[in-house]
Design a protein around this motif. Structure first.
Motif, PDB file in Angstrom:
ATOM      1  N   LEU A  58       0.858  -1.184   0.000  1.00 38.88           N
ATOM      2  CA  LEU A  58       0.000   0.000   0.000  1.00 38.88           C
ATOM      3  C   LEU A  58       0.896   1.236   0.000  1.00 38.88           C
ATOM      4  O   LEU A  58       1.764   1.379   0.862  1.00 38.88           O
ATOM      5  CB  LEU A  58      -0.910   0.009   1.240  1.00 38.88           C
ATOM      6  N   ILE A  59       0.676   2.093  -1.000  1.00 39.29           N
ATOM      7  CA  ILE A  59       1.440   3.347  -1.071  1.00 39.29           C
ATOM      8  C   ILE A  59       0.638   4.400  -0.333  1.00 39.29           C
ATOM      9  O   ILE A  59      -0.486   4.730  -0.718  1.00 39.29           O
ATOM     10  CB  ILE A  59       1.649   3.773  -2.548  1.00 39.29           C
ATOM     11  N   CYS A  60       1.206   4.906   0.775  1.00 38.00           N
ATOM     12  CA  CYS A  60       0.512   5.927   1.565  1.00 38.00           C
ATOM     13  C   CYS A  60       1.239   7.247   1.373  1.00 38.00           C
ATOM     14  O   CYS A  60       2.241   7.521   2.061  1.00 38.00           O
ATOM     15  CB  CYS A  60       0.497   5.536   3.044  1.00 38.00           C
ATOM     16  N   TYR A  61       0.772   8.049   0.427  1.00 39.90           N
ATOM     17  CA  TYR A  61       1.403   9.341   0.139  1.00 39.90           C
ATOM     18  C   TYR A  61       1.448  10.191   1.424  1.00 39.90           C
ATOM     19  O   TYR A  61       0.427  10.324   2.117  1.00 39.90           O
ATOM     20  CB  TYR A  61       0.603  10.058  -0.961  1.00 39.90           C
ATOM     21  N   ALA A  62       2.620  10.746   1.725  1.00 36.09           N
ATOM     22  CA  ALA A  62       2.768  11.583   2.934  1.00 36.09           C
ATOM     23  C   ALA A  62       2.177  12.967   2.648  1.00 36.09           C
ATOM     24  O   ALA A  62       2.791  13.805   1.982  1.00 36.09           O
ATOM     25  CB  ALA A  62       4.234  11.687   3.330  1.00 36.09           C
ATOM     26  N   VAL A  63       1.003  13.182   3.209  1.00 35.63           N
ATOM     27  CA  VAL A  63       0.211  14.376   2.896  1.00 35.63           C
ATOM     28  C   VAL A  63       0.966  15.666   3.216  1.00 35.63           C
ATOM     29  O   VAL A  63       0.798  16.690   2.554  1.00 35.63           O
ATOM     30  CB  VAL A  63      -1.133  14.308   3.665  1.00 35.63           C
ATOM     31  N   LYS A  64       1.838  15.598   4.235  1.00 39.73           N
ATOM     32  CA  LYS A  64       2.529  16.820   4.650  1.00 39.73           C
ATOM     33  C   LYS A  64       3.349  17.452   3.533  1.00 39.73           C
ATOM     34  O   LYS A  64       3.575  18.648   3.514  1.00 39.73           O
ATOM     35  CB  LYS A  64       3.429  16.544   5.858  1.00 39.73           C
ATOM     36  N   ALA A  65       3.783  16.651   2.569  1.00 36.62           N
ATOM     37  CA  ALA A  65       4.660  17.178   1.514  1.00 36.62           C
ATOM     38  C   ALA A  65       3.937  18.204   0.642  1.00 36.62           C
ATOM     39  O   ALA A  65       4.515  19.212   0.237  1.00 36.62           O
ATOM     40  CB  ALA A  65       5.202  16.039   0.653  1.00 36.62           C
ATOM     41  N   ASN A  66       2.693  17.925   0.340  1.00 36.36           N
ATOM     42  CA  ASN A  66       1.852  18.863  -0.414  1.00 36.36           C
ATOM     43  C   ASN A  66       0.417  18.403  -0.221  1.00 36.36           C
ATOM     44  O   ASN A  66       0.028  17.338  -0.706  1.00 36.36           O
ATOM     45  CB  ASN A  66       2.199  18.865  -1.906  1.00 36.36           C
ATOM     46  N   SER A  67      -0.353  19.197   0.524  1.00 33.28           N
ATOM     47  CA  SER A  67      -1.676  18.718   0.937  1.00 33.28           C
ATOM     48  C   SER A  67      -2.808  19.385   0.161  1.00 33.28           C
ATOM     49  O   SER A  67      -3.962  19.298   0.574  1.00 33.28           O
ATOM     50  CB  SER A  67      -1.857  18.946   2.439  1.00 33.28           C
ATOM     51  N   ASN A  68      -2.483  20.032  -0.940  1.00 32.10           N
ATOM     52  CA  ASN A  68      -3.556  20.642  -1.743  1.00 32.10           C
ATOM     53  C   ASN A  68      -4.587  19.568  -2.121  1.00 32.10           C
ATOM     54  O   ASN A  68      -4.217  18.456  -2.522  1.00 32.10           O
ATOM     55  CB  ASN A  68      -2.974  21.280  -3.008  1.00 32.10           C
ATOM     56  N   LEU A  69      -5.871  19.908  -2.017  1.00 33.87           N
ATOM     57  CA  LEU A  69      -6.925  18.909  -2.280  1.00 33.87           C
ATOM     58  C   LEU A  69      -6.801  18.297  -3.666  1.00 33.87           C
ATOM     59  O   LEU A  69      -7.069  17.108  -3.859  1.00 33.87           O
ATOM     60  CB  LEU A  69      -8.314  19.550  -2.151  1.00 33.87           C
ATOM     61  N   ALA A  70      -6.384  19.106  -4.647  1.00 29.84           N
ATOM     62  CA  ALA A  70      -6.281  18.580  -6.011  1.00 29.84           C
ATOM     63  C   ALA A  70      -5.166  17.539  -6.106  1.00 29.84           C
ATOM     64  O   ALA A  70      -5.293  16.540  -6.827  1.00 29.84           O
ATOM     65  CB  ALA A  70      -6.029  19.718  -6.995  1.00 29.84           C
ATOM     66  N   VAL A  71      -4.078  17.764  -5.373  1.00 27.08           N
ATOM     67  CA  VAL A  71      -2.977  16.785  -5.361  1.00 27.08           C
ATOM     68  C   VAL A  71      -3.481  15.479  -4.746  1.00 27.08           C
ATOM     69  O   VAL A  71      -3.262  14.380  -5.278  1.00 27.08           O
ATOM     70  CB  VAL A  71      -1.766  17.341  -4.561  1.00 27.08           C
ATOM     71  N   LEU A  72      -4.205  15.604  -3.622  1.00 26.87           N
ATOM     72  CA  LEU A  72      -4.728  14.406  -2.950  1.00 26.87           C
ATOM     73  C   LEU A  72      -5.743  13.696  -3.851  1.00 26.87           C
ATOM     74  O   LEU A  72      -5.774  12.460  -3.918  1.00 26.87           O
ATOM     75  CB  LEU A  72      -5.366  14.791  -1.612  1.00 26.87           C
ATOM     76  N   ASP A  73      -6.540  14.480  -4.544  1.00 29.47           N
ATOM     77  CA  ASP A  73      -7.550  13.928  -5.447  1.00 29.47           C
ATOM     78  C   ASP A  73      -6.894  13.105  -6.558  1.00 29.47           C
ATOM     79  O   ASP A  73      -7.304  11.962  -6.838  1.00 29.47           O
ATOM     80  CB  ASP A  73      -8.360  15.099  -6.031  1.00 29.47           C
ATOM     81  N   VAL A  74      -5.849  13.685  -7.166  1.00 32.23           N
ATOM     82  CA  VAL A  74      -5.147  12.971  -8.254  1.00 32.23           C
ATOM     83  C   VAL A  74      -4.644  11.617  -7.737  1.00 32.23           C
ATOM     84  O   VAL A  74      -4.790  10.582  -8.399  1.00 32.23           O
ATOM     85  CB  VAL A  74      -3.958  13.825  -8.773  1.00 32.23           C
ATOM     86  N   LEU A  75      -4.083  11.628  -6.530  1.00 29.10           N
ATOM     87  CA  LEU A  75      -3.501  10.388  -6.002  1.00 29.10           C
ATOM     88  C   LEU A  75      -4.593   9.410  -5.542  1.00 29.10           C
ATOM     89  O   LEU A  75      -4.480   8.197  -5.753  1.00 29.10           O
ATOM     90  CB  LEU A  75      -2.513  10.706  -4.877  1.00 29.10           C
ATOM     91  N   ALA A  76      -5.659   9.957  -4.953  1.00 32.79           N
ATOM     92  CA  ALA A  76      -6.769   9.083  -4.518  1.00 32.79           C
ATOM     93  C   ALA A  76      -7.351   8.345  -5.722  1.00 32.79           C
ATOM     94  O   ALA A  76      -7.702   7.167  -5.644  1.00 32.79           O
ATOM     95  CB  ALA A  76      -7.849   9.904  -3.818  1.00 32.79           C
ATOM     96  N   ARG A  77      -7.424   9.040  -6.861  1.00 31.19           N
ATOM     97  CA  ARG A  77      -7.971   8.400  -8.070  1.00 31.19           C
ATOM     98  C   ARG A  77      -7.093   7.258  -8.563  1.00 31.19           C
ATOM     99  O   ARG A  77      -7.555   6.386  -9.300  1.00 31.19           O
ATOM    100  CB  ARG A  77      -8.124   9.420  -9.199  1.00 31.19           C
ATOM    101  N   LEU A  78      -5.796   7.298  -8.184  1.00 29.63           N
ATOM    102  CA  LEU A  78      -4.915   6.188  -8.564  1.00 29.63           C
ATOM    103  C   LEU A  78      -5.065   5.015  -7.598  1.00 29.63           C
ATOM    104  O   LEU A  78      -4.456   3.967  -7.786  1.00 29.63           O
ATOM    105  CB  LEU A  78      -3.448   6.651  -8.555  1.00 29.63           C
ATOM    106  N   GLY A  79      -5.805   5.249  -6.506  1.00 31.75           N
ATOM    107  CA  GLY A  79      -5.975   4.197  -5.493  1.00 31.75           C
ATOM    108  C   GLY A  79      -4.983   4.337  -4.359  1.00 31.75           C
ATOM    109  O   GLY A  79      -4.767   3.406  -3.578  1.00 31.75           O
ATOM    110  N   SER A  80      -4.371   5.523  -4.254  1.00 29.20           N
ATOM    111  CA  SER A  80      -3.344   5.706  -3.222  1.00 29.20           C
ATOM    112  C   SER A  80      -3.944   5.696  -1.824  1.00 29.20           C
ATOM    113  O   SER A  80      -5.084   6.096  -1.606  1.00 29.20           O
ATOM    114  CB  SER A  80      -2.646   7.061  -3.436  1.00 29.20           C
ATOM    115  N   GLY A  81      -3.119   5.268  -0.867  1.00 21.31           N
ATOM    116  CA  GLY A  81      -3.398   5.497   0.539  1.00 21.31           C
ATOM    117  C   GLY A  81      -2.702   6.785   0.941  1.00 21.31           C
ATOM    118  O   GLY A  81      -2.039   7.432   0.119  1.00 21.31           O
TER     119      GLY A  81
END
Ligand SMILES: Cc1ncc(COP(=O)(O)O)c(C=O)c1O
Length: 418
Positions: free
Chosen positions: A58-81
């Protein structure tokens, strides 16, 4: 020197973000401006997915690096944790459509409220960093009548060979529990009915460009996992943290395939899912900071390019003496000179780069490269400066993903005395 990348490249001397001319972005959205490339985010994330394919992970992107909602959205769509470190980051991940079941919660100072909210949402795992935190979590879980999934963050006491401020795996650092205390804490945790002991985690530092520190840390963690196994405590995952380094100047970025082989080899035939928490590697190369030269100034034989971005927008140079490439957006035949690129903030630490050879004039645009991680997220309103706007380029479109902060909003919550 790190300059252009596949996603931030030059066409006839002009810098482009994917198919957008950076000068056009600056024109349309103003400066200072953070520009992110969706395709860059996706391709860096995919490197981890490809390298770990075939092993449960499971790849859990470290949100602290860049927490913009659009960045999180792009990664969530890939199935990221996601790896979060606060209740605020939890809310961001949920707002961006992240799956609670793929969230791990790190950090040494989780409050009661943060633990309660994360338990209510039902996150994947709590990366517990101390015994008092373990006790607090057990007590809250019991009161809520739920069982908290738990991993213990181990401090393996290895030198990550990185900047002291971003080195986290040494005994003198505040993070995790010591190797020598770990077995006893696991035994205690295993006795607590409101806890479900699932994993072990570590994060030894950031901007690591060598595999060796990972190898050392993993060897220590695996021997601990075997000791626990012998005591009847069977873990189901190992979380190896983040820290994978990128190129800012002349560093060789960590080879993710080699890194994955090292992790998979260390795990061997133990039945452990691999979790990883990369932040900088995914977000760093995916962003640049555009800034305009307000003034060119000369003091004796020192030249300054005074730009409209400052330490409040990008604090890495001031905080860690970090070096980031700075380039003219348009290459011209203006005579090149050596400049200190500085901002308007009243601190001598307010610089983006020193002794940079640039062919520029007043009014020109500069790009600070590899600014997608620990850039906007560490920005502040010092000197009552509104924070920069953020734009994401996706395919042939550019979207404002955070509006420029208006000055009035900076003191909207303040009041005069009656
Ligand atoms: C627990 C933990 N995981 C992951 C990260 C992400 O590190 P990086 O951005 O270097 O990958 C950090 C960074 O500080 C961290 O503290």
């Amino acid at each position: 020197m790190q300059s252009t990348t596949e996603h931030f490249h030059r066409r006839k001397g002009a810098l482009f973000a994917q198919s957008y001319a950076c000068s056009q972005l600056a024109e349309d959205f103003g400066t200072p401006l953070f520009v992110y490339s969706r395709e860059s985010l996706e391709s860096s994330w995919q490197q981890f997915a490809d390298a770990l394919e075939g092993h449960e992970h499971l790849i859990c992107y470290a949100v602290k690096a860049n927490s913009n909602l659009a960045v999180l959205d792009v990664l969530a769509r890939l199935g990221s944790g996601f790896d979060i470190v606060s209740g605020g980051e939890l809310k961001r991940v949920l707002a961006a459509g992240g799956d609670p079941d793929k969230i791990v919660f790190s950090g040494v100072g989780k409050t009661r409220q943060e633990l309660t909210e994360a338990l209510e949402v039902g996150i994947r795992c709590f990366n517990v960093e101390s015994e008092p935190e373990l006790d607090r979590l057990a007590e809250i879980a019991s009161a809520l009548n739920v069982v908290a999934p738990v991993s213990l963050r181990i401090n393996p006491d290895v030198d990550a060979q990185t900047h002291p401020y971003i080195s986290t795996g040494l005994k003198e650092n505040k993070f995790g529990v010591n190797m020598s205390d770990a077995v006893d804490i696991y035994k205690r945790a295993a006795q607590m009915p409101s806890l479900n002991v699932q994993g072990m985690d570590c994060h030894i530092g950031s901007q690591l460009t060598s595999i060796e520190p990972y190898k050392d840390a993993l060897a220590r963690l695996m021997s601990l996992i075997d000791q626990l196994d012998a005591e009847g405590i069977k873990l189901t995952h190992i979380d190896v943290g983040g820290g994978q380094g990128i190129c800012y100047e002349d560093e060789q970025p960590l080879d993710i395939k080699q890194w994955a082989v090292c992790v998979i080899d260390a795990v061997g035939d133990r039945k452990l899912e691999i979790l990883v928490e990369p932040g900088r590697f995914i977000a760093g190369p995916a962003g640049i900071l555009l800034t305009r030269v307000e003034y060119i100034k000369q003091n004796e034989d020192k030249h300054f390019a005074i730009v409209d971005a400052a330490m409040n927008d990008l604090i890495r140079p001031a905080l860690y003496s970090a070096w980031q490439a700075i380039e003219a957006v348009e290459l011209t035949d203006t005579p090149a000179k050596e400049y200190d690129v500085v901002g308007p903030v009243c601190e001598s630490a307010d610089f983006l780069g020193k002794n940079r050879v640039l062919a520029i004039e007043q009014g020109d645009l500069l790009a600070v490269m590899s600014a997608g991680a620990y850039g906007f997220v560490m920005s502040s309103n010092y000197n009552t400066r509104g924070r920069a706007a953020e734009v994401m380029v996706s395919g042939d479109d550019a979207y404002v993903v955070r509006e420029r902060e208006e000055v009035e909003s900076l003191f909207a919550g303040e009041s005069l005395l009656p």
